[in-house]
Design a protein around this motif. Structure first.
Motif, PDB file in Angstrom:
ATOM      1  N   TYR A 193      -1.270-135.568  37.881  1.00 17.11           N
ATOM      2  CA  TYR A 193      -1.117-136.509  38.991  1.00 17.11           C
ATOM      3  C   TYR A 193       0.147-137.371  38.554  1.00 17.11           C
ATOM      4  N   LEU A 194       1.281-137.310  39.523  1.00 19.16           N
ATOM      5  CA  LEU A 194       2.761-137.928  39.399  1.00 19.16           C
ATOM      6  C   LEU A 194       3.053-138.416  40.450  1.00 19.16           C
ATOM      7  N   GLY A 195       2.960-139.902  40.335  1.00 18.35           N
ATOM      8  CA  GLY A 195       3.135-140.635  41.500  1.00 18.35           C
ATOM      9  C   GLY A 195       4.531-141.727  41.212  1.00 18.35           C
ATOM     10  N   TRP A 196       4.183-142.916  40.376  1.00 15.44           N
ATOM     11  CA  TRP A 196       5.480-143.700  40.074  1.00 15.44           C
ATOM     12  C   TRP A 196       5.857-143.313  38.889  1.00 15.44           C
ATOM     13  N   LYS A 234      -2.644-137.705  34.540  1.00 12.53           N
ATOM     14  CA  LYS A 234      -3.812-136.964  34.149  1.00 12.53           C
ATOM     15  C   LYS A 234      -3.974-135.661  35.063  1.00 12.53           C
ATOM     16  N   THR A 235      -4.996-134.888  34.621  1.00 16.64           N
ATOM     17  CA  THR A 235      -5.172-133.476  35.514  1.00 16.64           C
ATOM     18  C   THR A 235      -6.521-133.686  36.029  1.00 16.64           C
ATOM     19  N   TYR A 236      -6.808-132.913  36.899  1.00 15.77           N
ATOM     20  CA  TYR A 236      -8.229-132.628  37.340  1.00 15.77           C
ATOM     21  C   TYR A 236      -9.292-132.443  36.324  1.00 15.77           C
ATOM     22  N   ASP A 237      -8.903-131.708  35.276  1.00 13.85           N
ATOM     23  CA  ASP A 237      -9.854-131.468  34.087  1.00 13.85           C
ATOM     24  C   ASP A 237     -10.306-132.785  33.463  1.00 13.85           C
ATOM     25  N   ASP A 238      -8.857-133.618  33.140  1.00 18.52           N
ATOM     26  CA  ASP A 238      -9.234-135.035  32.504  1.00 18.52           C
ATOM     27  C   ASP A 238     -10.056-135.854  33.440  1.00 18.52           C
ATOM     28  N   LEU A 239     -10.112-135.725  34.630  1.00 20.38           N
ATOM     29  CA  LEU A 239     -10.780-136.727  35.500  1.00 20.38           C
ATOM     30  C   LEU A 239     -12.072-136.353  36.349  1.00 20.38           C
ATOM     31  N   LYS A 240     -12.435-135.139  35.982  1.00 17.61           N
ATOM     32  CA  LYS A 240     -13.375-134.551  36.952  1.00 17.61           C
ATOM     33  C   LYS A 240     -14.631-135.095  36.650  1.00 17.61           C
ATOM     34  N   GLU A 241     -15.024-135.941  35.537  1.00 17.47           N
ATOM     35  CA  GLU A 241     -16.416-136.367  35.095  1.00 17.47           C
ATOM     36  C   GLU A 241     -16.463-138.011  35.609  1.00 17.47           C
TER      37      GLU A 241
END
Ligand SMILES: Cc1cc2ncn([C@H]3O[C@H](COP(=O)(O)O)[C@@H](O)[C@H]3O)c2cc1C
Length: 199
Positions: free
Chosen positions: A19-22, A81-88
């Motif tokens: 995820y890349l926003g600001w 962070k990626t989906y894998d980092d955040l999925k839990e």
């Protein structure tokens, strides 16, 4: 009147699907070889470096207005962070199932994001109309382009159904009154970018 939308070149963080926003991330070497022969009367860019670098690569030596309003959504604590980092993460699961009505911690809600982009769009359309320009190009982010297409493309489609590639932009053709009134555009054209022979 034409307003073109281009996404910045591929970055290292895009490659990782983070995820890349600001937050920012440098363009990958291969994305520095992209070019186009298209030219517009004025150029607008998000203030993030990945867009400012891209606008210089695509449209060198041109009048540029840099707007913070054209930034991607702020992903707060989820930046990088990626989906894998955040999925839990329960909040992440809630956001994935309802991204338009919940927000990343420390980040922006969809409503805050779209209100900000609306402010940027209003500035750009007024600039084009009052400057008697025939065209303008915007270099911005995937989420911003999806939102603008869902709002202004001739065909009504939702945010998620639009594709935003690093290798292709869109031209939206408006009549002046339609643009002033915030109506949908008359026609939409895909604009492929090409490998730059100088790159
Ligand atoms: C509601 C919403 C949900 C998203 N899910 C992923 N992205 C996307 O936003 C970023 C695209 O930005 P860039 O073009 O700078 O690479 C990606 O990091 C991707 O995570 C989203 C964006 C928004 C607005």
């Amino acid at each position: 009147m034409v307003i073109a939308l281009f996404r910045h070149g591929l970055t290292e963080e895009n490659k990782r699907k983070a995820y890349l926003g600001w937050n920012d991330s440098p363009l990958c070497p291969e994305s520095k070889r992209i070019g186009t022969r298209k030219r517009y009367d004025h150029y607008f860019s998000s203030d993030l470096q990945r867009c400012k670098t891209t606008v210089k690569l695509l449209f060198p030596n041109n009048d540029l207005t840099v707007l913070q309003e054209l930034r991607e959504m702020n992903f707060g604590e989820w930046e990088g962070k990626t989906y894998d980092d955040l999925k839990e993460d329960k909040l992440y699961q809630k956001w994935l199932s309802d991204p338009l009505f919940s927000s990343p911690p420390g980040g922006e809600s969809f409503q805050t994001f779209t209100k900000r982009v609306d402010t940027g769009w209003k500035f750009i359309s007024q600039h084009i109309i009052s400057g008697n320009h025939n065209s303008g190009a915007i270099v911005t982010h995937g989420g911003v382009i999806r939102y603008l297409l869902s709002k202004f493309a001739p065909e009504q489609r939702d945010f998620w159904s639009w594709q935003t590639s690093h290798n292709q932009g869109y031209e939206l053709r408006f009549d002046c009154e339609g643009l002033r009134r915030g109506e949908r555009c008359i026609s939409l054209l895909e604009v492929p970018l090409m490998a730059n022979e100088n790159g």
